[in-house]
Design a protein around this motif. Structure first.
Motif, PDB file in Angstrom:
ATOM      1  N   GLU A   1       1.974   6.809  -6.737  1.00 30.93           N
ATOM      2  CA  GLU A   1       0.972   7.826  -7.070  1.00 30.93           C
ATOM      3  C   GLU A   1       1.523   9.232  -6.834  1.00 30.93           C
ATOM      4  O   GLU A   1       1.299  10.141  -7.644  1.00 30.93           O
ATOM      5  N   LEU A   2       2.245   9.403  -5.724  1.00 29.41           N
ATOM      6  CA  LEU A   2       2.837  10.708  -5.428  1.00 29.41           C
ATOM      7  C   LEU A   2       3.909  11.068  -6.451  1.00 29.41           C
ATOM      8  O   LEU A   2       4.001  12.227  -6.888  1.00 29.41           O
TER       9      LEU A   2
ATOM     10  N   GLN B   1       0.826  -1.201   0.000  1.00 23.97           N
ATOM     11  CA  GLN B   1       0.000   0.000   0.000  1.00 23.97           C
ATOM     12  C   GLN B   1       0.865   1.257   0.000  1.00 23.97           C
ATOM     13  O   GLN B   1       0.581   2.222  -0.731  1.00 23.97           O
ATOM     14  N   LEU B   2       1.926   1.244   0.795  1.00 22.31           N
ATOM     15  CA  LEU B   2       2.832   2.396   0.840  1.00 22.31           C
ATOM     16  C   LEU B   2       3.533   2.594  -0.503  1.00 22.31           C
ATOM     17  O   LEU B   2       3.702   3.729  -0.966  1.00 22.31           O
ATOM     18  N   GLN B   3       3.931   1.492  -1.132  1.00 24.13           N
ATOM     19  CA  GLN B   3       4.590   1.591  -2.430  1.00 24.13           C
ATOM     20  C   GLN B   3       3.644   2.168  -3.487  1.00 24.13           C
ATOM     21  O   GLN B   3       4.056   2.967  -4.337  1.00 24.13           O
ATOM     22  N   LYS B   4       2.375   1.775  -3.426  1.00 22.54           N
ATOM     23  CA  LYS B   4       1.387   2.328  -4.354  1.00 22.54           C
ATOM     24  C   LYS B   4       1.212   3.825  -4.131  1.00 22.54           C
ATOM     25  O   LYS B   4       1.115   4.603  -5.086  1.00 22.54           O
ATOM     26  N   GLN B   5       1.177   4.217  -2.851  1.00 19.11           N
ATOM     27  CA  GLN B   5       1.043   5.638  -2.537  1.00 19.11           C
ATOM     28  C   GLN B   5       2.257   6.426  -3.017  1.00 19.11           C
ATOM     29  O   GLN B   5       2.121   7.546  -3.528  1.00 19.11           O
TER      30      GLN B   5
ATOM     31  N   THR C   1       2.172  12.150  -9.522  1.00 17.75           N
ATOM     32  CA  THR C   1       1.611  13.496  -9.347  1.00 17.75           C
ATOM     33  C   THR C   1       2.699  14.558  -9.439  1.00 17.75           C
ATOM     34  O   THR C   1       2.525  15.604 -10.085  1.00 17.75           O
TER      35      THR C   1
END
Length: 217
Positions: free
Chosen positions: A189-190, A182-186, A193
């Motif tokens: 995404e960051l 989950q952290l890697q996905k975030q 962005t």
């Protein structure tokens, strides 16, 4: 003199030092309430969650040995109210624990739950059982790839729950992996962005530079 299950650990030498250090009175009260000597529902529940434990044995000369034992969750099972058993999988073929038990049945099991800072200590006697297909099948986990070489049975003499003091938290990979994913996905995404914003800023900067040059012309 009254005897207690805790005498397996609180020998006369231990009690003498407890008296010397000032803790004997409190432990005298503890032993009167009694350590457990059979498998309880709480112990069964504790065992069902564990995928590892430490097995202590000693040879005939008293030389101790500690071995890490691992398997699928709950692989250390209650056979009856006095006996625990586990499938012993193939390893490095040193056979130190097996050799120790062939000449000294005294054994110790140390259960650790690093996630919840819990530990249980069990004193007793252990023996090696080989060639018992029925017992092996009872302790087998079809989803675990380890090859069963033998079964080790542990007869409980006494057990006690130890305090959680100084237990450092450790988490199994299966518990940590989803959080890391989950952290890697975030992070991805960051990063996406940020890259998008940098691209837009670069475009705006180029447009601003074009307009400045146009005004200066």
């Amino acid at each position: 003199m009254t005897s207690y299950p805790s005498d397996v650990a609180f020998t006369s030498a231990v009690k003498a030092i407890q008296s010397e250090k000032g803790s004997r009175q409190s432990y005298a009260k503890v032993e009167q309430h009694g350590w457990k000597t059979i498998v309880t529902p709480d112990l069964k529940s504790f065992l069902s969650e564990l995928d590892m434990f430490y097995l202590g044995t000693a040879n005939s000369a008293g030389q101790p040995y500690i071995q890490y034992r691992g398997g699928p969750p709950g692989f250390l099972k209650a056979i009856d109210e006095k006996t625990l058993g586990f499938a012993d999988f193939g390893g490095n073929q040193q056979y130190i624990s097996v050799g120790n038990l062939s000449e000294n049945s005294r054994a110790f099991i140390f259960l650790m739950d690093y996630v919840h800072s819990r530990r249980i200590k069990l004193w007793g006697n252990a023996r090696v059982v080989e060639g018992d297909d029925v017992l092996e099948e009872k302790l087998r986990d079809s989803d675990y790839p380890g090859k069963i070489e033998r079964v080790i049975l542990f007869e409980i003499e006494a057990w006690d729950i130890n305090c959680p003091q100084h237990i450092h938290k450790r988490f199994p990979q299966k518990a940590v992996a989803p959080v890391i994913d989950q952290l890697q996905k975030q992070v991805q995404e960051l990063e996406s962005t940020i890259a998008d914003l940098e691209s837009k800023l670069e475009t705006l900067g180029q447009e601003d530079l074009r307009l400045r040059r146009k005004d200066q012309a």
